[in-house]
Design an enzyme around this catalytic site. Structure first.
Site, PDB file in Angstrom:
ATOM      1  N   GLU A 109       2.411  -6.170 -11.079  1.00 18.98           N
ATOM      2  CA  GLU A 109       1.387  -7.127 -11.539  1.00 18.98           C
ATOM      3  C   GLU A 109       1.908  -7.876 -12.754  1.00 18.98           C
ATOM      4  O   GLU A 109       2.527  -7.252 -13.617  1.00 18.98           O
ATOM      5  CB  GLU A 109       0.087  -6.376 -11.881  1.00 18.98           C
ATOM      6  CG  GLU A 109      -0.520  -5.732 -10.648  1.00 18.98           C
ATOM      7  CD  GLU A 109      -1.853  -5.032 -10.903  1.00 18.98           C
ATOM      8  OE1 GLU A 109      -2.383  -5.120 -12.029  1.00 18.98           O
ATOM      9  OE2 GLU A 109      -2.363  -4.393  -9.972  1.00 18.98           O
ATOM     10  N   ARG A 111      -5.179   1.098  -6.829  1.00 18.05           N
ATOM     11  CA  ARG A 111      -3.968   0.733  -7.558  1.00 18.05           C
ATOM     12  C   ARG A 111      -2.953   0.224  -6.539  1.00 18.05           C
ATOM     13  O   ARG A 111      -2.867   0.738  -5.414  1.00 18.05           O
ATOM     14  CB  ARG A 111      -3.379   1.935  -8.303  1.00 18.05           C
ATOM     15  CG  ARG A 111      -4.100   2.285  -9.597  1.00 18.05           C
ATOM     16  CD  ARG A 111      -3.878   1.244 -10.701  1.00 18.05           C
ATOM     17  NE  ARG A 111      -4.527   1.594 -11.954  1.00 18.05           N
ATOM     18  CZ  ARG A 111      -5.741   1.188 -12.335  1.00 18.05           C
ATOM     19  NH1 ARG A 111      -6.450   0.395 -11.553  1.00 18.05           N
ATOM     20  NH2 ARG A 111      -6.233   1.532 -13.507  1.00 18.05           N
ATOM     21  N   HIS A 143      -6.459  -8.421 -10.121  1.00 17.54           N
ATOM     22  CA  HIS A 143      -6.932  -7.175 -10.750  1.00 17.54           C
ATOM     23  C   HIS A 143      -8.245  -7.469 -11.490  1.00 17.54           C
ATOM     24  O   HIS A 143      -8.337  -7.341 -12.716  1.00 17.54           O
ATOM     25  CB  HIS A 143      -5.884  -6.592 -11.704  1.00 17.54           C
ATOM     26  CG  HIS A 143      -6.061  -5.113 -11.908  1.00 17.54           C
ATOM     27  ND1 HIS A 143      -5.026  -4.227 -12.007  1.00 17.54           N
ATOM     28  CD2 HIS A 143      -7.195  -4.369 -12.013  1.00 17.54           C
ATOM     29  CE1 HIS A 143      -5.499  -3.004 -12.181  1.00 17.54           C
ATOM     30  NE2 HIS A 143      -6.818  -3.078 -12.190  1.00 17.54           N
TER      31      HIS A 143
HETATM   32  P1  NAD Z   1     -12.588   9.168  -9.302  1.00 16.58           P
HETATM   33  O1  NAD Z   1     -11.604  10.084  -9.931  1.00 16.58           O
HETATM   34  O2  NAD Z   1     -14.037   9.365  -9.568  1.00 16.58           O
HETATM   35  O3  NAD Z   1     -12.390   9.149  -7.707  1.00 16.58           O
HETATM   36  C1  NAD Z   1     -11.164   9.173  -7.078  1.00 16.58           C
HETATM   37  C2  NAD Z   1     -11.293  10.072  -5.849  1.00 16.58           C
HETATM   38  O4  NAD Z   1     -10.088   9.965  -5.085  1.00 16.58           O
HETATM   39  C3  NAD Z   1     -11.477  11.548  -6.197  1.00 16.58           C
HETATM   40  O5  NAD Z   1     -12.653  12.047  -5.596  1.00 16.58           O
HETATM   41  C4  NAD Z   1     -10.239  12.219  -5.631  1.00 16.58           C
HETATM   42  O6  NAD Z   1     -10.500  13.521  -5.105  1.00 16.58           O
HETATM   43  C5  NAD Z   1      -9.872  11.255  -4.516  1.00 16.58           C
HETATM   44  N1  NAD Z   1      -8.487  11.416  -4.058  1.00 16.58           N
HETATM   45  C6  NAD Z   1      -7.421  11.882  -4.736  1.00 16.58           C
HETATM   46  N2  NAD Z   1      -6.342  11.912  -3.919  1.00 16.58           N
HETATM   47  C7  NAD Z   1      -6.752  11.446  -2.712  1.00 16.58           C
HETATM   48  C8  NAD Z   1      -6.101  11.239  -1.473  1.00 16.58           C
HETATM   49  N3  NAD Z   1      -4.806  11.529  -1.285  1.00 16.58           N
HETATM   50  N4  NAD Z   1      -6.821  10.742  -0.454  1.00 16.58           N
HETATM   51  C9  NAD Z   1      -8.148  10.444  -0.600  1.00 16.58           C
HETATM   52  N5  NAD Z   1      -8.815  10.644  -1.751  1.00 16.58           N
HETATM   53  C10 NAD Z   1      -8.113  11.134  -2.794  1.00 16.58           C
HETATM   54  O7  NAD Z   1     -12.129   7.711  -9.752  1.00 16.58           O
HETATM   55  P2  NAD Z   1     -12.988   6.363  -9.690  1.00 16.58           P
HETATM   56  O8  NAD Z   1     -13.717   6.179 -10.969  1.00 16.58           O
HETATM   57  O9  NAD Z   1     -13.734   6.321  -8.411  1.00 16.58           O
HETATM   58  O10 NAD Z   1     -11.797   5.300  -9.654  1.00 16.58           O
HETATM   59  C11 NAD Z   1     -10.859   5.319  -8.597  1.00 16.58           C
HETATM   60  C12 NAD Z   1      -9.665   4.458  -8.938  1.00 16.58           C
HETATM   61  O11 NAD Z   1     -10.017   3.082  -8.821  1.00 16.58           O
HETATM   62  C13 NAD Z   1      -9.169   4.597 -10.384  1.00 16.58           C
HETATM   63  O12 NAD Z   1      -8.293   5.674 -10.521  1.00 16.58           O
HETATM   64  C14 NAD Z   1      -8.471   3.283 -10.623  1.00 16.58           C
HETATM   65  O13 NAD Z   1      -7.100   3.399 -10.346  1.00 16.58           O
HETATM   66  C15 NAD Z   1      -9.120   2.319  -9.629  1.00 16.58           C
HETATM   67  N6  NAD Z   1      -9.911   1.258 -10.281  1.00 16.58           N
HETATM   68  C16 NAD Z   1      -9.546  -0.043 -10.127  1.00 16.58           C
HETATM   69  C17 NAD Z   1     -10.297  -1.050 -10.705  1.00 16.58           C
HETATM   70  C18 NAD Z   1      -9.929  -2.499 -10.539  1.00 16.58           C
HETATM   71  O14 NAD Z   1     -10.232  -3.287 -11.422  1.00 16.58           O
HETATM   72  N7  NAD Z   1      -9.335  -2.891  -9.425  1.00 16.58           N
HETATM   73  C19 NAD Z   1     -11.433  -0.739 -11.446  1.00 16.58           C
HETATM   74  C20 NAD Z   1     -11.777   0.596 -11.580  1.00 16.58           C
HETATM   75  C21 NAD Z   1     -11.017   1.596 -10.990  1.00 16.58           C
END
Ligand code: NAD
Length: 375
Positions: free
Chosen positions: A295, A266, A317
């Site tokens: 955005e 994000r 995005h």
């Molecule tokens: P997820 O919840 O499976 O994984 C996120 C991980 O980040 C978790 O394991 C959590 O413990 C870890 N985390 C939390 N705080 C942290 C910190 N301070 N430092 C390091 N790690 C930390 O989520 P996911 O399915 O892997 O998705 C991750 C993120 O990717 C989503 O929340 C979303 O915002 C983003 N995303 C973006 C797109 C895009 O189109 N660009 C698409 C999908 C997801």
């Protein structure tokens, strides 16, 4: 089905909405491609809809939940990230919301990897050279060279679903991998990747031995050639380890001047003003971004500075934007299909009406005991 459910979708999510209509749901869709004004969402919710389909563009908070008190039963978000939904407010109003985790994991991870490759190998600059007819000779190093990816070291920040999928892609490129995640460490997965690396080496598939391990944030940033970010946006007060501006001036300065940053998580996870300076003043070698603090990216963003153009890849995005990933009506393949299934689960009381058992509901903590919301 005894009750005809009414649903408002803030965006056209394609054919999956027909699945609802086939079940005799009354579905209204906001007709414009842009997000509707919040005022309109409130109006629709006040009119007594049962379900609200949202995207990451819609701010969903107490105002919306209050408008739907006693009538709104579910918010179904077509995204895995839900930082636009105020979880504490949803819990206060005992309103379940769903998301579309998993189905976009591989698409997002592969796009992150492609961004990394495009950035390091200067693919954008190389294509411009060709298109603009500035390619006048083959030369060993003119007009520029890129950095190889194979065999380099990467830090995966956040080893949740997408972080782990990214690790899998990096393993295929013979990379060494440092992992950082303060809340979730999948040591079994890391062990399996190490075994895969060892097997690839033993069988002669990769020449050099490679390794993977968990480490501290600082250690990861200081050592690697690439940093790929896969965390949720968590603001102060939402987590003991918030991610808002995790990549700020101090942390960007820890990276090597030859290192690249890739962010598909994000926008607000990266302090863009600090990143623009980091690129301009060569604290780091480059960055590839899919998400931004605001955005769409504003016209006057310092990230658009032509001085850093060849080292800063900018995407709209787009990481989950694969045809099947976005629109498949199959809840096991598409975000739209999963979004609609999450909505159906809650409204029709699937899983015996037990919200804590519904796989796509996020805020299960608000529903400790059996709740038959459809009754
Ligand atoms: P997820 O919840 O499976 O994984 C996120 C991980 O980040 C978790 O394991 C959590 O413990 C870890 N985390 C939390 N705080 C942290 C910190 N301070 N430092 C390091 N790690 C930390 O989520 P996911 O399915 O892997 O998705 C991750 C993120 O990717 C989503 O929340 C979303 O915002 C983003 N995303 C973006 C797109 C895009 O189109 N660009 C698409 C999908 C997801």
């Amino acid at each position: 089905m005894s009750k005809k459910f009414r649903v408002f979708a803030t965006c056209d999510i394609g054919e999956s909405l027909e699945l609802l209509r086939k079940r005799a749901y009354e579905v209204e869709v906001y007709p414009e491609p842009q997000a509707p004004p919040k005022k309109l969402i409130i109006e629709k919710v006040k009119s007594g809809i049962d379900g609200l389909i949202t995207t990451l563009r819609d701010p969903i908070d107490a105002e919306i939940f209050a408008a739907g008190k006693d009538t709104l039963k579910v918010v179904a978000q077509m995204a895995v990230g839900f930082d636009n939904i105020n979880r504490a407010d949803a819990n206060r109003y005992k309103l379940p919301f769903t998301h579309t985790a998993d189905v976009l994991t591989e698409a997002t991870a592969e796009f992150a990897f492609f961004m990394l490759g495009a950035l390091a190998r200067k693919m954008w600059s190389a294509e411009h050279l060709t298109r603009e007819n500035k390619w006048s000779f083959w030369h060993p190093y003119l007009p520029f060279l890129g950095d190889e990816v194979t065999g380099k070291t990467i830090a995966i920040i956040g080893t949740g679903r997408i972080g782990l999928a990214m690790i899998k892609k990096c393993c295929g490129f013979d990379m060494n991998i440092l992992c950082y995640d303060p809340a979730y460490q999948n040591h079994e997965y890391v062990k399996a990747i190490q075994e895969t690396m060892d097997l690839r080496h033993a069988k002669g598939i990769q020449k050099e031995k490679t390794w993977i391990k968990y480490t501290s944030f600082e250690d990861a940033l200081k050592q690697v050639d690439f940093v790929s970010v896969h965390v949720p946006l968590l603001r102060e007060g939402e987590s003991e380890t918030p991610t808002y501006h995790l990549f700020n001036e101090k942390n960007l300065k820890m990276m090597k001047p030859t290192a690249f940053l890739v962010n598909t998580s994000r926008g607000p996870v990266v302090d863009e003003a600090a990143l623009a300076r980091a690129l301009k003043e060569n604290w780091i070698a480059g960055a590839a971004l899919d998400v931004y603090e605001k955005e769409p990216l504003p016209a006057d963003s310092p990230l658009r500075d032509p001085a850093i153009e060849d080292r800063c890849r900018l995407y709209p995005h787009f990481a989950s934007a694969g045809k099947i990933t976005r629109l498949s009506t199959d809840p096991n393949k598409g975000m739209a299909g999963r979004c609609v299934q999450g909505l159906i689960d809650v409204l029709e009381g699937n899983y015996g009406g037990d919200i804590t058992k519904m796989p796509y509901v996020v805020n299960k903590e608000a529903f400790g005991k059996l709740t038959n919301i459809a009754s």
